[in-house]
Design a protein around this motif. Structure first.
Motif, PDB file in Angstrom:
ATOM      1  N   VAL A 129       0.826  -1.208   0.000  1.00  0.00           N
ATOM      2  CA  VAL A 129       0.000   0.000   0.000  1.00  0.00           C
ATOM      3  C   VAL A 129       0.861   1.259   0.000  1.00  0.00           C
ATOM      4  O   VAL A 129       0.554   2.241  -0.681  1.00  0.00           O
ATOM      5  N   SER A 130       1.983   1.235   0.747  1.00  0.00           N
ATOM      6  CA  SER A 130       2.830   2.422   0.860  1.00  0.00           C
ATOM      7  C   SER A 130       3.437   2.826  -0.480  1.00  0.00           C
ATOM      8  O   SER A 130       3.721   4.003  -0.718  1.00  0.00           O
ATOM      9  N   LYS A 131       3.621   1.851  -1.370  1.00  0.00           N
ATOM     10  CA  LYS A 131       4.199   2.127  -2.682  1.00  0.00           C
ATOM     11  C   LYS A 131       3.142   2.246  -3.773  1.00  0.00           C
ATOM     12  O   LYS A 131       3.471   2.482  -4.942  1.00  0.00           O
ATOM     13  N   SER A 132       1.875   2.052  -3.396  1.00  0.00           N
ATOM     14  CA  SER A 132       0.752   2.150  -4.347  1.00  0.00           C
ATOM     15  C   SER A 132       0.936   1.231  -5.547  1.00  0.00           C
ATOM     16  O   SER A 132       0.741   1.628  -6.701  1.00  0.00           O
ATOM     17  N   ILE A 133       1.305  -0.021  -5.260  1.00  0.00           N
ATOM     18  CA  ILE A 133       1.501  -0.996  -6.333  1.00  0.00           C
ATOM     19  C   ILE A 133       0.926  -2.350  -5.928  1.00  0.00           C
ATOM     20  O   ILE A 133       1.019  -2.757  -4.779  1.00  0.00           O
ATOM     21  N   ALA A 134       0.319  -3.021  -6.899  1.00  0.00           N
ATOM     22  CA  ALA A 134      -0.217  -4.366  -6.694  1.00  0.00           C
ATOM     23  C   ALA A 134       0.093  -5.217  -7.914  1.00  0.00           C
ATOM     24  O   ALA A 134       0.221  -4.699  -9.033  1.00  0.00           O
ATOM     25  N   TYR A 135       0.203  -6.506  -7.680  1.00  0.00           N
ATOM     26  CA  TYR A 135       0.636  -7.421  -8.733  1.00  0.00           C
ATOM     27  C   TYR A 135      -0.192  -8.704  -8.717  1.00  0.00           C
ATOM     28  O   TYR A 135      -0.799  -9.075  -7.713  1.00  0.00           O
ATOM     29  N   LYS A 136      -0.173  -9.376  -9.871  1.00  0.00           N
ATOM     30  CA  LYS A 136      -0.751 -10.707  -9.997  1.00  0.00           C
ATOM     31  C   LYS A 136       0.238 -11.563 -10.787  1.00  0.00           C
ATOM     32  O   LYS A 136       0.534 -11.263 -11.951  1.00  0.00           O
ATOM     33  N   SER A 137       0.744 -12.596 -10.150  1.00  0.00           N
ATOM     34  CA  SER A 137       1.672 -13.520 -10.793  1.00  0.00           C
ATOM     35  C   SER A 137       1.081 -14.920 -10.753  1.00  0.00           C
ATOM     36  O   SER A 137       0.318 -15.247  -9.844  1.00  0.00           O
ATOM     37  N   ASN A 144       5.620 -23.279  -7.581  1.00  0.00           N
ATOM     38  CA  ASN A 144       6.911 -22.608  -7.450  1.00  0.00           C
ATOM     39  C   ASN A 144       6.877 -21.266  -8.169  1.00  0.00           C
ATOM     40  O   ASN A 144       6.160 -21.090  -9.158  1.00  0.00           O
ATOM     41  N   ILE A 145       7.659 -20.339  -7.663  1.00  0.00           N
ATOM     42  CA  ILE A 145       7.796 -19.037  -8.318  1.00  0.00           C
ATOM     43  C   ILE A 145       8.951 -19.138  -9.300  1.00  0.00           C
ATOM     44  O   ILE A 145      10.112 -19.223  -8.902  1.00  0.00           O
ATOM     45  N   ASN A 146       8.638 -19.199 -10.585  1.00  0.00           N
ATOM     46  CA  ASN A 146       9.681 -19.427 -11.593  1.00  0.00           C
ATOM     47  C   ASN A 146      10.081 -18.154 -12.317  1.00  0.00           C
ATOM     48  O   ASN A 146      10.716 -18.179 -13.359  1.00  0.00           O
ATOM     49  N   LYS A 147       9.681 -17.012 -11.742  1.00  0.00           N
ATOM     50  CA  LYS A 147       9.986 -15.729 -12.375  1.00  0.00           C
ATOM     51  C   LYS A 147      10.170 -14.691 -11.278  1.00  0.00           C
ATOM     52  O   LYS A 147       9.781 -14.896 -10.128  1.00  0.00           O
ATOM     53  N   GLU A 148      10.722 -13.584 -11.657  1.00  0.00           N
ATOM     54  CA  GLU A 148      10.908 -12.503 -10.699  1.00  0.00           C
ATOM     55  C   GLU A 148       9.552 -11.890 -10.344  1.00  0.00           C
ATOM     56  O   GLU A 148       8.713 -11.667 -11.208  1.00  0.00           O
ATOM     57  N   LEU A 149       9.350 -11.652  -9.057  1.00  0.00           N
ATOM     58  CA  LEU A 149       8.141 -10.979  -8.614  1.00  0.00           C
ATOM     59  C   LEU A 149       8.319  -9.468  -8.677  1.00  0.00           C
ATOM     60  O   LEU A 149       9.412  -8.972  -8.914  1.00  0.00           O
ATOM     61  N   PHE A 150       7.237  -8.747  -8.475  1.00  0.00           N
ATOM     62  CA  PHE A 150       7.257  -7.279  -8.438  1.00  0.00           C
ATOM     63  C   PHE A 150       7.722  -6.668  -9.772  1.00  0.00           C
ATOM     64  O   PHE A 150       8.414  -5.656  -9.786  1.00  0.00           O
ATOM     65  N   THR A 151       7.341  -7.298 -10.881  1.00  0.00           N
ATOM     66  CA  THR A 151       7.725  -6.768 -12.188  1.00  0.00           C
ATOM     67  C   THR A 151       6.578  -5.948 -12.784  1.00  0.00           C
ATOM     68  O   THR A 151       5.399  -6.160 -12.475  1.00  0.00           O
ATOM     69  N   GLU A 152       6.942  -5.040 -13.663  1.00  0.00           N
ATOM     70  CA  GLU A 152       5.955  -4.160 -14.282  1.00  0.00           C
ATOM     71  C   GLU A 152       4.910  -4.949 -15.071  1.00  0.00           C
ATOM     72  O   GLU A 152       3.728  -4.580 -15.100  1.00  0.00           O
ATOM     73  N   GLU A 153       5.332  -6.034 -15.709  1.00  0.00           N
ATOM     74  CA  GLU A 153       4.394  -6.804 -16.534  1.00  0.00           C
ATOM     75  C   GLU A 153       3.303  -7.482 -15.698  1.00  0.00           C
ATOM     76  O   GLU A 153       2.249  -7.853 -16.223  1.00  0.00           O
ATOM     77  N   ASP A 154       3.542  -7.647 -14.396  1.00  0.00           N
ATOM     78  CA  ASP A 154       2.562  -8.287 -13.527  1.00  0.00           C
ATOM     79  C   ASP A 154       1.719  -7.290 -12.734  1.00  0.00           C
ATOM     80  O   ASP A 154       0.872  -7.690 -11.931  1.00  0.00           O
ATOM     81  N   ARG A 155       1.930  -6.002 -12.934  1.00  0.00           N
ATOM     82  CA  ARG A 155       1.156  -5.000 -12.197  1.00  0.00           C
ATOM     83  C   ARG A 155      -0.310  -5.038 -12.607  1.00  0.00           C
ATOM     84  O   ARG A 155      -0.643  -5.282 -13.764  1.00  0.00           O
ATOM     85  N   ILE A 156      -1.177  -4.822 -11.645  1.00  0.00           N
ATOM     86  CA  ILE A 156      -2.610  -4.759 -11.938  1.00  0.00           C
ATOM     87  C   ILE A 156      -3.138  -3.372 -11.591  1.00  0.00           C
ATOM     88  O   ILE A 156      -2.602  -2.695 -10.712  1.00  0.00           O
ATOM     89  N   LYS A 157      -4.181  -2.977 -12.300  1.00  0.00           N
ATOM     90  CA  LYS A 157      -4.784  -1.661 -12.084  1.00  0.00           C
ATOM     91  C   LYS A 157      -6.281  -1.772 -12.346  1.00  0.00           C
ATOM     92  O   LYS A 157      -6.719  -2.570 -13.181  1.00  0.00           O
ATOM     93  N   PRO A 158      -7.079  -0.968 -11.666  1.00  0.00           N
ATOM     94  CA  PRO A 158      -8.513  -0.944 -11.973  1.00  0.00           C
ATOM     95  C   PRO A 158      -8.761  -0.299 -13.324  1.00  0.00           C
ATOM     96  O   PRO A 158      -7.908   0.436 -13.844  1.00  0.00           O
ATOM     97  N   SER A 159      -9.901  -0.576 -13.903  1.00  0.00           N
ATOM     98  CA  SER A 159     -10.229   0.002 -15.200  1.00  0.00           C
ATOM     99  C   SER A 159     -10.858   1.379 -15.028  1.00  0.00           C
ATOM    100  O   SER A 159     -11.377   1.720 -13.967  1.00  0.00           O
ATOM    101  N   ALA A 160     -10.820   2.158 -16.078  1.00  0.00           N
ATOM    102  CA  ALA A 160     -11.475   3.466 -16.073  1.00  0.00           C
ATOM    103  C   ALA A 160     -12.982   3.277 -16.081  1.00  0.00           C
ATOM    104  O   ALA A 160     -13.501   2.308 -16.642  1.00  0.00           O
ATOM    105  N   LEU A 161     -13.681   4.181 -15.443  1.00  0.00           N
ATOM    106  CA  LEU A 161     -15.130   4.083 -15.361  1.00  0.00           C
ATOM    107  C   LEU A 161     -15.751   4.318 -16.731  1.00  0.00           C
ATOM    108  O   LEU A 161     -15.402   5.266 -17.438  1.00  0.00           O
TER     109      LEU A 161
END
Length: 265
Positions: A129-137, A144-161
């Protein structure tokens, strides 16, 4: 904080693996708590696995499957874990895959980060929350985690209204009157209104990743049902507003029951 978030991710995955040992077995034995809510061996096994990770930190733990301490003890806590080792036990029993592991760290009553793991689909939602970032991997078949976490390609965002369509998270088969009234109240602002159905804390995730627009909750929930989902929503700029106070939901309250709430932009 980053170390604690990484630990929570590992704990959630470990809990999810314990759940699947039961889920993929021949029979799911169901007990019932005093409030008649269902309880399975998977709830207990996941809780044990998660607590083993989290108790290595300095933060006390509030978990659905732990004995709840009196508020006289809890009120002095500055931080605490809030855990639902198996959110959506009814979905688990139905074997529809829509159940999750929820872990959040709260500070002064507010979620600072959250992790939601979906064992069947191996989807991992996590947010700071402090960094205003959320992800889905998505993990491997062996969890197993077979990739780097916290990457831009995995960021999620709400849609525009979109005034042409409002997607409301709800239940097609168990819609209560308060929810129906809410839907009716917003229909005049949108050309179309669609109901998106999903179980457990995945309701929060739908809005956070832009697959729904609003989540009105007019039914009882406990703090462990919502803390991780609220962290993920808050991290992407969404609000989780109490219908009692018109403020964000707070945690480690004297009464761990939540008021009704609304998730939106």
């Amino acid at each position: 904080m980053q170390k604690d978030l990484q630990l929570a991710i590992e704990a959630a995955i470990a809990g999810g693996k314990e759940i699947l040992k039961v889920y993929e077995g021949p029979e799911i034995k169901v007990e019932h708590k005093e409030d008649n809510s269902p309880l399975t061996v998977a709830d207990k096994a996941a809780n044990d696995a998660i607590v083993a990770f989290l108790q290595t930190t300095d933060h006390p733990i509030i978990s659905e499957e732990n004995k709840q301490l009196d508020f006289e003890v809890r009120k002095s806590w500055k931080t605490c874990w809030i855990v639902d080792p198996l959110d959506g036990t009814k979905e688990f029993i139905k074997k529809n895959g829509e159940f999750t592991v929820n872990i959040a760290l709260c500070q002064e009553g507010k979620p600072t980060f959250g992790v939601i793991y979906v064992p069947v689909s191996r989807e991992l939602y996590y947010a700071d929350v402090s960094k205003s970032i959320a992800y889905k991997s998505v993990l491997t078949k062996d969890h197993n985690i077979n990739k780097e976490l916290f990457t831009e390609e995995d960021r999620i965002k709400p849609s525009a209204l979109d005034r042409n369509l409002l997607r409301i998270v709800g239940s097609r088969s168990h819609m209560n009157q308060n929810t129906i009234d809410y839907i009716d109240s917003v229909k005049h602002d949108f050309k179309n209104v669609d109901i998106v159905s999903k179980g457990s804390s995945l309701k929060f995730c739908l809005v956070a990743e832009g697959k729904a627009d609003v989540y009105p909750r007019f039914a009882p929930t406990m703090e462990w049902d919502t803390a991780a989902g609220q962290a993920i929503c808050n991290a992407v700029g969404l609000s989780v507003i109490s219908q009692d106070t018109n403020e964000e939901l707070l945690y480690n309250k004297e009464n761990l029951l939540n008021p009704f709430f609304l998730v939106n932009k």
